[in-house]
Enzyme design. Structure first.
Site, PDB file in Angstrom:
ATOM      1  N   SER A 197       0.688  -6.755  -9.275  1.00 19.29           N
ATOM      2  CA  SER A 197      -0.445  -6.498  -8.382  1.00 19.29           C
ATOM      3  C   SER A 197       0.003  -6.428  -6.923  1.00 19.29           C
ATOM      4  CB  SER A 197      -1.472  -7.624  -8.485  1.00 19.29           C
ATOM      5  OG  SER A 197      -1.846  -7.848  -9.805  1.00 19.29           O
ATOM      6  N   HIS A 213       0.029   0.409 -12.071  1.00 20.13           N
ATOM      7  CA  HIS A 213      -0.877  -0.703 -11.801  1.00 20.13           C
ATOM      8  C   HIS A 213      -2.237  -0.424 -12.427  1.00 20.13           C
ATOM      9  CE1 HIS A 213      -3.239  -3.301  -8.763  1.00 20.13           C
ATOM     10  NE2 HIS A 213      -2.859  -4.023  -9.780  1.00 20.13           N
ATOM     11  N   GLU A 254      -3.058   3.034 -10.544  1.00 20.93           N
ATOM     12  CA  GLU A 254      -2.257   3.341  -9.355  1.00 20.93           C
ATOM     13  C   GLU A 254      -0.812   3.598  -9.813  1.00 20.93           C
ATOM     14  OE1 GLU A 254      -4.238   1.112  -5.516  1.00 20.93           O
ATOM     15  OE2 GLU A 254      -2.957  -0.091  -6.786  1.00 20.93           O
ATOM     16  N   ASN A 306      -5.794  -3.204  -3.763  1.00 17.16           N
ATOM     17  CA  ASN A 306      -5.849  -4.641  -3.487  1.00 17.16           C
ATOM     18  C   ASN A 306      -5.614  -4.949  -2.010  1.00 17.16           C
ATOM     19  OD1 ASN A 306      -6.507  -5.324  -6.058  1.00 17.16           O
ATOM     20  ND2 ASN A 306      -4.470  -5.976  -6.676  1.00 17.16           N
TER      21      ASN A 306
END
Ligand code: 3HC
Ligand code: NAI
Length: 696
Positions: A406, A427, A439, A477
């Site tokens: 992450s 991701h 991602e 994120n």
């Protein structure tokens, strides 16, 4: 006659063929061509019928969306449809592929409709922020009834041929070449003495409790207006003569055409298609991927394995112990059971996936011939490096080595291998077999064909894949952390988490940030705050109140308590009132006098933080284009689709006013609110984020 529409005589039938690849959209030339051909047919001696067919892969996919927002050009589609319906010749539509939006509206103006068994029809205009604008809201209820019309038009769902026939939308379903099938059907109709049968003359349909249907649709739309407006248009078909109803529909269609929601949703439509078209990948062939290894079968590993199995590939899952491997298999079986229950897979497919295409192991030796590996072990650099060293030792040359990290630095992970060109971030988002976003995180050294392979895998898995560069949190994120921080600051300053969540669901988010945190697990953010604490700038404001929850063992939904308190088995929580004292104590300690926030101010601050960080992400090249950020927020973070994404929202709100907000907020906290250089530059130059999208 324009090349987009061809005229061809077959005995006593004039065949009008739409030839506008790739999907026969109804652009101006097609509309004009259809009228010309119809007139020609009516003057053509001996012609008794007209057959409408589409060339290539589909009948007609609807109006040409690229024309929306530009001045409409005659002939207009409703007039074309009315003209077709009013013809004295028998008109039949023979449909294959999809007949969507204006495509179905053209078919509904024909007198009879026949389609291939694999054909699909629908009125998906609500997904573009519109409603059907060429008679769909007036003609569909006349053939299918009010309830079916409300269902189809407000959901925009595609309907298969058999269901469409049952609903009365199609008269016949027959296999064969669409032209041949249509001609044979016309012969039968003429032999039976049948002629024109205009839908507009069919009697009005059953009435519904329109206000109740309208209110329910509005609620379901979470702020989206077009489905509810469509209910009013269908109501008009029940209450007004056809011509009046058509005018009402047109009026509402034009109104919706002027809205930000229409702009936002059409931006989403085209951006979804543009995300995967990267200039750097032109002509680059992806590597062949059939056999995927997943390392770690926890929440993410099991979800990823499920997604890969559902896409028809083979999975070898490696865990630390036999016991952990069995637990992983149970998770995967649970995920697949959900797909089985929802009718997405058959019993046989379920068994096949678990018995034939899933292999469990605890030994790296079993990974020697896999095509691609996705590592999903604990979020710890040392553990990840250890895994990658082992992969380096066993994987065959050319295998792609991906991590689902992450936040960690993928360049650093790649240093333990001798093949950094094969290393990439893939991701996924939780639950990985459900969430649309992927991602594709590209390091400085990732080889182009490895990037292409990431995108190809994403496509096979049915994901919206977005290219991201390496940074703390990549695109999604990283932005999440910033807007979440803005929310935390508002809590410190006087708002409650529940008030913030309410303001943001009012804006259209699927969930507010605190409900999301409870769902994801508060321990994730806690671990991150602890990891970052040593390098933290003294000027950074970090609330302690979420840590207090975690220290007491409250991690959100999974422990039953977080920002909300959850009754056993319930996903909807009630505000955790104990938190009020915890927050009040922290405010007192920091000497903060709480103040009131309006919902509007909450949204402005939250969005300003989101847009500012997003502009930094684009400015630094972590995202290539603004639309890439928009798609990440839409596909992975519950951003309302009808607002197009944060940067499209910013364009529509006005970049000047967003920057002015940031500058105002910076007067209280100039560390957090540092304006993005790209945002300042765009304002200075009077340009928009969309200008950057267009520049490629
Ligand atoms: N207008 C213009 N371009 C369109 C289009 C349309 N209606 N539909 C698709 N395209 C383009 C796509 O942008 C894409 O272009 P690209 O290759 O340059 O990226 C190309 O056609 C192929 O589309 P897809 O990649 O989506 O191909 P798929 O095979 O996956 O899907 C489809 C085909 C099911 C037709 C899908 O494209 C789709 O759902 N299109 C939109 C359908 C729609 O919303 N129709 C209603 C339009 S509004 C309307 O009709 C108003 C009326 O009521 C007055
Ligand atoms: P988890 O704790 O549920 O699962 C990790 C699994 O890895 C455990 O089953 C563990 O037994 C196994 N494991 C640990 N070390 C191993 C090793 N050396 N070899 C083999 N297996 C090993 O964790 P989760 O949530 O699935 O996260 C995994 C990764 O995915 C982390 O990097 C995380 O940051 C990332 N991620 C997590 C998301 C989430 O929402 N949970 C979302 C996106 C990414």
């Amino acid at each position: 006659m324009p090349a987009e529409v061809q005229y061809n005589r077959q005995g006593d039938t004039a065949v009008i063929r739409i030839c506008n690849p790739p999907v026969n959209a109804l652009g101006q030339a097609v509309r004009a061509g259809m009228l010309d051909c119809l007139e020609k047919a009516e003057k053509d001696e001996g012609v008794r019928a007209v057959l409408l067919v589409g060339d290539g892969r589909t009948f007609i996919a609807g109006a040409d969306i690229r024309e929306f927002g530009k001045p409409p050009q005659a002939p207009h589609l409703p007039d074309v449809c009315n003209r077709i319906e009013a013809s004295a010749l028998l008109v039949v539509a023979s449909m294959h592929g999809v007949s969507l939006g204006g495509g179905l509206e053209v078919a509904l103006s024909a007198h009879y409709r026949i389609a291939q068994p694999g054909a699909r029809v629908g009125l998906p205009e609500v997904h573009l922020g519109l409603l059907p604008g060429a008679g769909g809201t007036q003609r569909l209820p006349r053939v299918a009834g009010a309830a079916a019309a409300v269902d189809l038009i407000t959901s925009g769902r595609h309907v298969g041929a058999d269901e469409a026939r049952t609903l009365g939308i199609l008269d016949e379903v027959r296999e064969g070449d669409p032209e041949a099938v249509g001609l044979a059907y016309i012969t039968e109709l003429l032999a039976a003495g049948l002629g024109p049968r205009p839908v507009s003359r069919m009697p009005p349909h059953d009435a519904l409790d329109w206000d109740a249907v309208y209110a329910a649709t509005l609620r379901k739309g979470r702020g989206q207006i077009s489905p509810a407006q469509a209910v009013r248009a269908i109501q008009a078909s029940a209450e007004l003569p056809f011509a009046e109803g058509l005018k009402e529909e047109r009026r509402m269609f034009r109104e919706l055409m002027e809205t930000d929601q229409r702009q936002g949703m059409i931006h989403a439509f085209f951006s979804e298609r543009a995300v995967s078209s990267l200039p750097e990948l032109k002509g680059v062939e992806p590597r062949d991927v059939r056999h995927v290894a997943v390392i770690g079968g926890g929440t993410m590993g099991a979800g990823i394995a499920t997604a890969v199995l559902l896409a028809g590939l083979t999975v070898t899952l490696l865990e630390m112990s036999q016991q952990a491997a069995v637990a992983a298999k149970e998770r995967i079986a649970g995920n697949l059971a959900g797909a089985l229950k929802r009718g997405k897979i058959s019993e046989a497919a379920y068994d096949g996936m678990l018995q034939d295409r899933l292999v469990l192991t605890t030994s790296y030796d079993d990974l020697s011939d896999v095509d691609l590996v996705i590592e999903a072990v604990f979020e710890d650099m040392q553990v990840k490096k250890q895994v990658f060293s082992q992969l380096e030792a066993v994987c065959r040359p050319g295998a792609v080595l991906a991590t689902n990290t992450s936040y960690l630095d993928i360049d650093e992970i790649a240093t333990v291998t001798d093949r950094p060109g094969d290393v990439i971030g893939l991701h996924f988002f939780s639950p990985a077999h459900v969430m649309k976003l992927l991602e594709v995180v590209v390091t400085d050294q990732t080889a182009p064909e490895v990037v292409a392979t990431g995108f190809a895998l994403g496509k096979a898995l049915g994901k919206t894949s977005v290219r991201a560069g390496v940074c703390d949190g990549f695109i999604g994120n990283r932005i999440l952390n910033t807007y979440r921080t803005a929310a935390d600051h508002m809590v410190l300053d006087g708002a409650s988490p529940w008030q913030i969540d309410k303001a943001l669901t009012g804006f259209g988010f699927a969930m507010g940030p605190f409900a999301v945190a409870d769902l994801a697990g508060l321990d994730i953010g806690w671990a991150m705050r602890k990891r970052r604490a040593p390098d933290r700038d003294a000027r950074e404001r970090v609330g302690r109140y979420p840590d207090v929850l975690c220290e007491a063992g409250h991690f959100g939904q999974k422990t039953g308590t977080g920002f909300y308190v959850y009754e056993a088995g319930s996903r909807a929580g009630a505000p955790n009132r104990n938190l009020e004292q915890i927050i009040a104590a922290e405010r007192a300690e920091r000497g903060i006098r709480p103040r009131a926030f309006t919902e509007e101010e909450i949204v402005r601050r939250y969005m300003a933080a989101m847009v500012n960080e997003a502009a930094k992400v684009v400015g630094e090249g972590i995202a290539r284009r603004p639309l890439d950020v928009d798609m990440v927020l839409l596909a992975g973070y519950g951003f309302p689709r009808y607002r197009g994404g944060p940067l499209k929202w910013a364009d529509m709100t006005g970049l000047k006013s967003v920057l002015a907000d940031i500058e105002t907020f910076a007067r209280e906290d100039d560390f957090f609110w540092q304006p993005a250089p790209l945002l300042e530059k765009l304002v200075r130059e009077g340009r928009s984020f969309d200008d950057l999208n267009k520049a490629g």
